[in-house]
Each structure stands twice: as C-alpha cells, then as structure tokens.
Design an enzyme around this catalytic site. Structure first.
Site, PDB file in Angstrom:
ATOM      1  N   ASP A   1       0.929  -1.073  -0.127  1.00  8.19           N
ATOM      2  CA  ASP A   1       0.333   0.348  -0.256  1.00  8.19           C
ATOM      3  C   ASP A   1       0.906   1.328   0.047  1.00  8.19           C
ATOM      4  OD1 ASP A   1       0.892  -0.362   2.257  1.00  8.19           O
ATOM      5  OD2 ASP A   1      -0.988   0.105   3.870  1.00  8.19           O
ATOM      6  N   SER A   2       2.367   1.283  -0.665  1.00  8.21           N
ATOM      7  CA  SER A   2       2.844   2.310  -0.336  1.00  8.21           C
ATOM      8  C   SER A   2       2.696   2.946  -1.933  1.00  8.21           C
ATOM      9  CB  SER A   2       4.301   2.206   0.188  1.00  8.21           C
ATOM     10  OG  SER A   2       4.838   0.953  -0.401  1.00  8.21           O
TER      11      SER A   2
ATOM     12  N   ASP B   1      -0.592  -6.094  -0.330  1.00  2.23           N
ATOM     13  CA  ASP B   1      -1.356  -5.918   0.400  1.00  2.23           C
ATOM     14  C   ASP B   1      -2.970  -5.656   0.800  1.00  2.23           C
ATOM     15  OD1 ASP B   1       0.611  -5.090   3.208  1.00  2.23           O
ATOM     16  OD2 ASP B   1       1.040  -3.628   1.757  1.00  2.23           O
TER      17      ASP B   1
ATOM     18  N   LYS C   1      -1.163  -9.701   2.488  1.00  7.14           N
ATOM     19  CA  LYS C   1       0.014  -9.150   3.624  1.00  7.14           C
ATOM     20  C   LYS C   1      -1.178  -8.248   4.543  1.00  7.14           C
ATOM     21  CE  LYS C   1       3.062  -5.859   3.867  1.00  7.14           C
ATOM     22  NZ  LYS C   1       2.279  -5.060   5.117  1.00  7.14           N
TER      23      LYS C   1
ATOM     24  N   GLU D   1      -1.818  -6.489   8.672  1.00  7.36           N
ATOM     25  CA  GLU D   1      -0.826  -5.293   9.570  1.00  7.36           C
ATOM     26  C   GLU D   1      -1.465  -5.844  11.086  1.00  7.36           C
ATOM     27  OE1 GLU D   1      -0.644  -1.277   8.980  1.00  7.36           O
ATOM     28  OE2 GLU D   1       0.320  -1.556   6.807  1.00  7.36           O
TER      29      GLU D   1
ATOM     30  N   GLU E   1       8.778  -4.474  11.314  1.00  6.29           N
ATOM     31  CA  GLU E   1       8.327  -3.096  10.720  1.00  6.29           C
ATOM     32  C   GLU E   1       9.712  -1.934  11.880  1.00  6.29           C
ATOM     33  OE1 GLU E   1       7.511   0.878   7.941  1.00  6.29           O
ATOM     34  OE2 GLU E   1       6.640  -1.337   7.925  1.00  6.29           O
TER      35      GLU E   1
END
EC number: 2.1.2.11
Length: 271
Positions: free
Chosen positions: A52-53, A91, A121, A123, A189
């Site tokens: 999502d970056s 993501d 992925k 979070e 991270e």
C-alpha cells in the site's frame, strides 16, 4: 536465477520455511508495475510485495490510508502478469479488513481471484490474529506485519520505533499470535535489531525486516527508495543501491536539449 537464497523455478510459500530451516536469507522488494516486476523477477528476488506504499511512491499521496482495494488490484494485476518466479504478495489496504473477519476474507478473495497473486499481507498482531486465521482457513496464504504498522500511524503517534523496553513483550506476543494464526511469514518494521533477532529465533516462520537490523530471515525495501528514484529524504534504514532519480533527471534534460537544438529526431530515428 537467484545469486543466493531460494533455489526454485517457481517460488511457493513452502520455500520460505525451507529457506529458514537451511539458514538461507530471503530477498523482498516492492513492485507496483509490470516493468519493475519483470526486472526484479529476472534479477532473482524471492518475493515481490505490492504494498500500500504505492499510495506514496506511485500516487503521490501523503499517507497509505487513502489507497483503495480497487487501486491495489489494478497495480497487482500488472505485477503478476510480468512475474514468473517470485512469490507475489498484495497488501490488504486500510478499511478492507478491520470491520470483521468476513470483510477481510471477502477482500482477500477478491485480490486472489482478480490478480493472480499468491498471498496477502495484513497489518496487526494479537488483535488481528482471528482475522488471519479466517483468511488462512479460506485457503489464502498470509504474511503478517507487526512493529511499526503504517496504517496505524495516527494511533502510534507517527513514525516511531516499536518494541523498545517494556513494549518488547508486546512484539513477541504479536509475533507468536501471527504465527499461531497460520501466517507463513511476518514483516517486522522499525523495531530494534536485538528485538527482531529474538523474534526471529523464537518463530518457526520467516521474518522479513525493514528497519529491523540484519538478524531477520530476510529484508524488504521500497524499490524507489533502495534504487534512488525517490530523490527526497529517505528513512535511516534505507541503503541506496543506485541513483535512478538523478539519472532520469539528466536523461530528461538531454532529451529536452536535443529537441530545442533540433537534433532529435535525426536520420537514424526517421523513416
């Protein structure tokens, strides 16, 4: 073929566990388009992360929170089309899994069905473990993400290193919860190197560090940072392997100069 790490013509999730058992480091890069995906895949990277970056480095936004599932799917399709060997992970963006495990499963199914990716992925740690389990039970491989989680930047108080001091216990608890929920790998991270090393030794699944020292099982970087396309300020944990931003700037200036001078196109570029 890869210079080291996973030796396989087509990488599967099982290869990451085998690499950990054999003490082989794994390499991960982000990718959001077909051209970069093809280059990185041919170079031998083990995993490509459609992160999502992309909200920051592709779409120019200040935060990852605004990118949508539809936007992620478009980018991921381009990456999977160009990738033959690397494992492609996508993501789950903010707002696509927090409401309920059912919402998360539906979002993950869309990604898998519409992009051809191999995993998603997500979070979060202890609080998201049930959701990870539901996705895994639906037959979808999962990569976890703990420590600093960008989608929680506001509740975390900004870009702050996680897992220091008393909070190191939470990091271990989150890592174990992600593993027990069925994830095959987890991103760590912005956590202290020693804490990341302890987590890596504690888990049987693959740890992938970003700003987490060299004691993890693998590393990931945003490619625009690692290869210098981003000419702005970079995080401390980035090592710059090229200066593509400067090269593109110089190339664009040379192109403009040739046009102004009337030397492009020349005979060689004309019919």
């Amino acid at each position: 073929m890869p210079m080291s790490g996973i030796d396989a013509k087509k990488i599967r999730t099982r290869h990451f566990r085998e690499a950990k058992v054999n003490g082989q480091k794994v390499s991960v890069l982000t990718s959001y388009d077909a051209l970069s995906a093809r280059i990185f895949d041919e170079a031998g990277v083990d995993m490509l992360l459609v992160g999502d970056s992309a909200a920051n480095v592709v779409l120019g936004r200040d935060t990852t929170l605004s990118i949508t599932l539809d936007e992620m799917i478009v980018l991921a399709k381009a990456v999977t089309i160009a990738t033959k060997r690397a494992l492609v992970v996508v993501d789950l963006p903010f707002g696509t899994y927090e409401v309920s495990p059912n919402q998360a499963v539906e979002s993950a199914i869309r990604i898998m069905r519409e992009t051809g990716a191999a995993a998603v992925k997500i979070e979060g740690g202890v609080e998201i473990a049930q959701t990870i389990r539901r996705i895994v039970d639906a037959g979808i491989p999962v990569v976890g993400h703990i420590g600093y989680t960008p989608q929680s930047e506001h509740s975390l108080g900004g870009h702050v290193v996680q897992g220091r001091g008393a909070s190191s216990g939470k990091l271990i608890a989150d890592a174990r919860a992600v593993e027990q929920a069925g994830a095959f790998a987890v991103v760590l991270e912005m956590v202290p190197a020693e804490a990341a090393r302890e987590v890596t030794e504690d888990l049987s699944i693959t740890t992938i560090g970003i700003g987490a020292g060299n004691g993890t099982d693998g590393q990931v970087l945003v490619w625009q940072d690692a290869f210098g396309l981003n000419r702005g300020k970079k995080p401390r944990f980035v090592r710059e392997y090229a200066t593509l931003g400067d090269s593109l700037h110089d190339a664009a200036q040379a192109y403009i100069a040739d046009i102004h001078a009337g030397t492009f196109p020349g005979e060689a570029e004309s019919f």
